[in-house]
Design a protein around this motif. Structure first.
Motif, PDB file in Angstrom:
ATOM      1  N   VAL A  81      11.155  14.284   2.677  1.00 20.10           N
ATOM      2  CA  VAL A  81      10.717  14.158   1.289  1.00 20.10           C
ATOM      3  C   VAL A  81      10.007  12.818   1.121  1.00 20.10           C
ATOM      4  CG1 VAL A  81      12.930  13.191   0.479  1.00 20.10           C
ATOM      5  CG2 VAL A  81      11.395  14.318  -1.146  1.00 20.10           C
ATOM      6  N   LEU A  82       8.903  12.843   0.411  1.00 21.88           N
ATOM      7  CA  LEU A  82       8.131  11.651   0.097  1.00 21.88           C
ATOM      8  C   LEU A  82       8.243  11.395  -1.396  1.00 21.88           C
ATOM      9  CD1 LEU A  82       5.981   9.496   0.943  1.00 21.88           C
ATOM     10  CD2 LEU A  82       4.263  11.194   0.254  1.00 21.88           C
ATOM     11  N   ALA A  83       8.752  10.237  -1.776  1.00 25.09           N
ATOM     12  CA  ALA A  83       8.823   9.867  -3.186  1.00 25.09           C
ATOM     13  C   ALA A  83       7.450   9.380  -3.631  1.00 25.09           C
ATOM     14  CB  ALA A  83       9.870   8.778  -3.404  1.00 25.09           C
ATOM     15  N   ILE A  84       6.854  10.096  -4.571  1.00 22.88           N
ATOM     16  CA  ILE A  84       5.572   9.702  -5.142  1.00 22.88           C
ATOM     17  C   ILE A  84       5.903   8.911  -6.399  1.00 22.88           C
ATOM     18  CG2 ILE A  84       3.372  10.505  -6.060  1.00 22.88           C
ATOM     19  CD1 ILE A  84       3.781  13.040  -4.294  1.00 22.88           C
ATOM     20  N   ARG A  85       5.689   7.591  -6.313  1.00 21.59           N
ATOM     21  CA  ARG A  85       6.215   6.654  -7.306  1.00 21.59           C
ATOM     22  C   ARG A  85       5.197   6.274  -8.363  1.00 21.59           C
ATOM     23  NH1 ARG A  85      10.895   3.912  -5.973  1.00 21.59           N
ATOM     24  NH2 ARG A  85      10.905   3.860  -8.234  1.00 21.59           N
ATOM     25  N   LYS A  86       5.710   5.842  -9.503  1.00 23.53           N
ATOM     26  CA  LYS A  86       4.863   5.229 -10.515  1.00 23.53           C
ATOM     27  C   LYS A  86       4.429   3.857 -10.008  1.00 23.53           C
ATOM     28  CE  LYS A  86       7.051   7.727 -14.244  1.00 23.53           C
ATOM     29  NZ  LYS A  86       8.045   7.700 -15.305  1.00 23.53           N
ATOM     30  N   LYS A  87       3.301   3.403 -10.503  1.00 24.05           N
ATOM     31  CA  LYS A  87       2.710   2.137 -10.060  1.00 24.05           C
ATOM     32  C   LYS A  87       3.696   0.975 -10.183  1.00 24.05           C
ATOM     33  CE  LYS A  87      -1.347  -0.743 -10.623  1.00 24.05           C
ATOM     34  NZ  LYS A  87      -2.672  -0.850 -11.214  1.00 24.05           N
ATOM     35  N   GLY A  88       3.695   0.141  -9.142  1.00 20.90           N
ATOM     36  CA  GLY A  88       4.499  -1.076  -9.163  1.00 20.90           C
ATOM     37  C   GLY A  88       5.906  -0.928  -8.637  1.00 20.90           C
ATOM     38  N   LYS A  89       6.302   0.258  -8.182  1.00 22.91           N
ATOM     39  CA  LYS A  89       7.671   0.477  -7.711  1.00 22.91           C
ATOM     40  C   LYS A  89       7.829   0.355  -6.205  1.00 22.91           C
ATOM     41  CE  LYS A  89       9.160   1.462 -11.843  1.00 22.91           C
ATOM     42  NZ  LYS A  89      10.090   0.588 -12.536  1.00 22.91           N
ATOM     43  N   LEU A  90       6.701   0.362  -5.477  1.00 27.46           N
ATOM     44  CA  LEU A  90       6.744   0.268  -4.014  1.00 27.46           C
ATOM     45  C   LEU A  90       6.201  -1.082  -3.552  1.00 27.46           C
ATOM     46  CD1 LEU A  90       5.304   3.772  -3.052  1.00 27.46           C
ATOM     47  CD2 LEU A  90       7.663   2.997  -2.759  1.00 27.46           C
ATOM     48  N   PRO A  91       6.732  -1.616  -2.456  1.00 27.45           N
ATOM     49  CA  PRO A  91       6.164  -2.845  -1.901  1.00 27.45           C
ATOM     50  C   PRO A  91       4.832  -2.538  -1.222  1.00 27.45           C
ATOM     51  CG  PRO A  91       7.885  -2.031  -0.465  1.00 27.45           C
ATOM     52  CD  PRO A  91       7.876  -1.140  -1.677  1.00 27.45           C
ATOM     53  N   GLU A 109       1.712   6.061  -6.677  1.00 26.63           N
ATOM     54  CA  GLU A 109       1.556   5.380  -5.400  1.00 26.63           C
ATOM     55  C   GLU A 109       2.428   6.026  -4.330  1.00 26.63           C
ATOM     56  OE1 GLU A 109       0.540   0.885  -6.983  1.00 26.63           O
ATOM     57  OE2 GLU A 109       2.607   1.312  -6.400  1.00 26.63           O
ATOM     58  N   VAL A 110       1.952   5.914  -3.094  1.00 27.00           N
ATOM     59  CA  VAL A 110       2.728   6.269  -1.911  1.00 27.00           C
ATOM     60  C   VAL A 110       2.598   5.105  -0.933  1.00 27.00           C
ATOM     61  CG1 VAL A 110       2.510   8.776  -2.179  1.00 27.00           C
ATOM     62  CG2 VAL A 110       0.801   7.522  -0.831  1.00 27.00           C
ATOM     63  N   PRO A 111       3.537   5.001   0.010  1.00 22.58           N
ATOM     64  CA  PRO A 111       3.469   3.891   0.964  1.00 22.58           C
ATOM     65  C   PRO A 111       2.174   3.902   1.765  1.00 22.58           C
ATOM     66  CG  PRO A 111       5.587   5.014   1.109  1.00 22.58           C
ATOM     67  CD  PRO A 111       4.708   5.845   0.231  1.00 22.58           C
ATOM     68  N   GLY A 112       1.638   2.722   2.012  1.00 19.50           N
ATOM     69  CA  GLY A 112       0.434   2.575   2.813  1.00 19.50           C
ATOM     70  C   GLY A 112       0.729   2.420   4.287  1.00 19.50           C
ATOM     71  N   SER A 113       1.979   2.290   4.640  1.00 16.11           N
ATOM     72  CA  SER A 113       2.376   2.210   6.044  1.00 16.11           C
ATOM     73  C   SER A 113       3.799   2.740   6.176  1.00 16.11           C
ATOM     74  CB  SER A 113       2.300   0.767   6.565  1.00 16.11           C
ATOM     75  OG  SER A 113       3.221  -0.057   5.878  1.00 16.11           O
ATOM     76  N   GLY A 114       4.170   3.085   7.402  1.00 19.84           N
ATOM     77  CA  GLY A 114       5.537   3.522   7.667  1.00 19.84           C
ATOM     78  C   GLY A 114       5.732   5.031   7.596  1.00 19.84           C
ATOM     79  N   ALA A 138      -1.233  13.408  -8.133  1.00 15.24           N
ATOM     80  CA  ALA A 138      -0.464  13.370  -6.890  1.00 15.24           C
ATOM     81  C   ALA A 138      -1.226  14.072  -5.774  1.00 15.24           C
ATOM     82  CB  ALA A 138       0.904  14.011  -7.097  1.00 15.24           C
ATOM     83  N   ARG A 139      -1.813  15.207  -6.092  1.00 16.59           N
ATOM     84  CA  ARG A 139      -2.596  15.933  -5.084  1.00 16.59           C
ATOM     85  C   ARG A 139      -3.783  15.085  -4.612  1.00 16.59           C
ATOM     86  NH1 ARG A 139      -5.727  21.742  -5.788  1.00 16.59           N
ATOM     87  NH2 ARG A 139      -6.568  21.797  -3.662  1.00 16.59           N
ATOM     88  N   SER A 140      -4.505  14.505  -5.553  1.00 15.22           N
ATOM     89  CA  SER A 140      -5.652  13.673  -5.218  1.00 15.22           C
ATOM     90  C   SER A 140      -5.236  12.509  -4.320  1.00 15.22           C
ATOM     91  CB  SER A 140      -6.304  13.153  -6.496  1.00 15.22           C
ATOM     92  OG  SER A 140      -7.326  12.240  -6.214  1.00 15.22           O
ATOM     93  N   LEU A 141      -4.142  11.875  -4.665  1.00 21.05           N
ATOM     94  CA  LEU A 141      -3.638  10.752  -3.882  1.00 21.05           C
ATOM     95  C   LEU A 141      -3.297  11.188  -2.457  1.00 21.05           C
ATOM     96  CD1 LEU A 141      -2.544   7.869  -3.556  1.00 21.05           C
ATOM     97  CD2 LEU A 141      -0.440   8.631  -4.681  1.00 21.05           C
ATOM     98  N   LEU A 142      -2.588  12.287  -2.335  1.00 20.90           N
ATOM     99  CA  LEU A 142      -2.194  12.758  -1.009  1.00 20.90           C
ATOM    100  C   LEU A 142      -3.402  13.181  -0.179  1.00 20.90           C
ATOM    101  CD1 LEU A 142       1.065  14.657  -1.943  1.00 20.90           C
ATOM    102  CD2 LEU A 142       0.866  12.498  -0.679  1.00 20.90           C
TER     103      LEU A 142
END
Length: 181
Positions: A81-91, A109-114, A138-142
């Protein structure tokens, strides 16, 4: 209590709150549904069956109730599962996509690495389909990061807001409508 279908569980357990969040709106509160173990089980089972038919190899759970539902579906299917987060919640680093809401704008946002998302078949899972803006973002981002969104699985749909029409090119299952992927 035992429920034969998710539609039955929703019909019996949703709490309707008039004039929330604004006058004239009837809010459909899923909290009692999610708190009932039997209702939650039938909902997760039906979402999982829909996602399985979509051929997903990963779940994209949308912030925040999509995390709960998506995690349970992923666990049931033995996939990630990938958590698709609201802006500012991921490092950082993150990949981000902005989108318009009826009252302003937001970003996901989704992680840019890992996490390698390139070529992954991802089904989006969330609680409510309203205007479809969050799911489209979310679709566009993915897709920007190379993933392939294979469908959308939701619990409720707010009729008359045009969300379904924005998602017509992919399988769409909404449990309170009795949809089948």
């Amino acid at each position: 209590m035992s429920y034969a279908t998710a539609r039955q569980a929703l019909a019996e357990r949703i709490r309707y709150v008039p004039d929330f969040p604004a006058e004239g709106v009837v809010f459909e509160d899923l909290t009692p549904v999610l708190a009932d173990g039997e209702a939650l089980k039938v909902i997760v089972d039906e979402l999982a069956e829909a996602v399985k038919r979509m051929g997903a190899e990963m779940i994209g759970g949308l912030d925040a109730r999509g995390f709960l539902l998506g995690s349970a579906v992923a666990y049931k299917l033995g996939i990630g599962v990938l958590a698709i987060r609201k802006k500012g919640k991921l490092p950082p680093p993150v990949f981000s996509a902005e989108y318009e809401l009826e009252y302003g704008s937001a970003a996901l946002e989704v992680p840019g690495s890992g996490v390698d998302l390139e070529g992954r078949k991802i089904a989006l899972v969330d609680d409510v389909l309203a205007t479809g803006g969050t799911l489209c973002a979310a679709r566009s981002l993915l897709e920007q990061v190379g993933a392939n969104v294979v469908g959308n699985a939701l619990v409720l749909e707010v009729q008359g807001l045009g969300g379904r029409e924005k998602l017509e090119d992919l399988p769409l299952v909404v449990l309170n409508n009795g949809d089948i992927a």
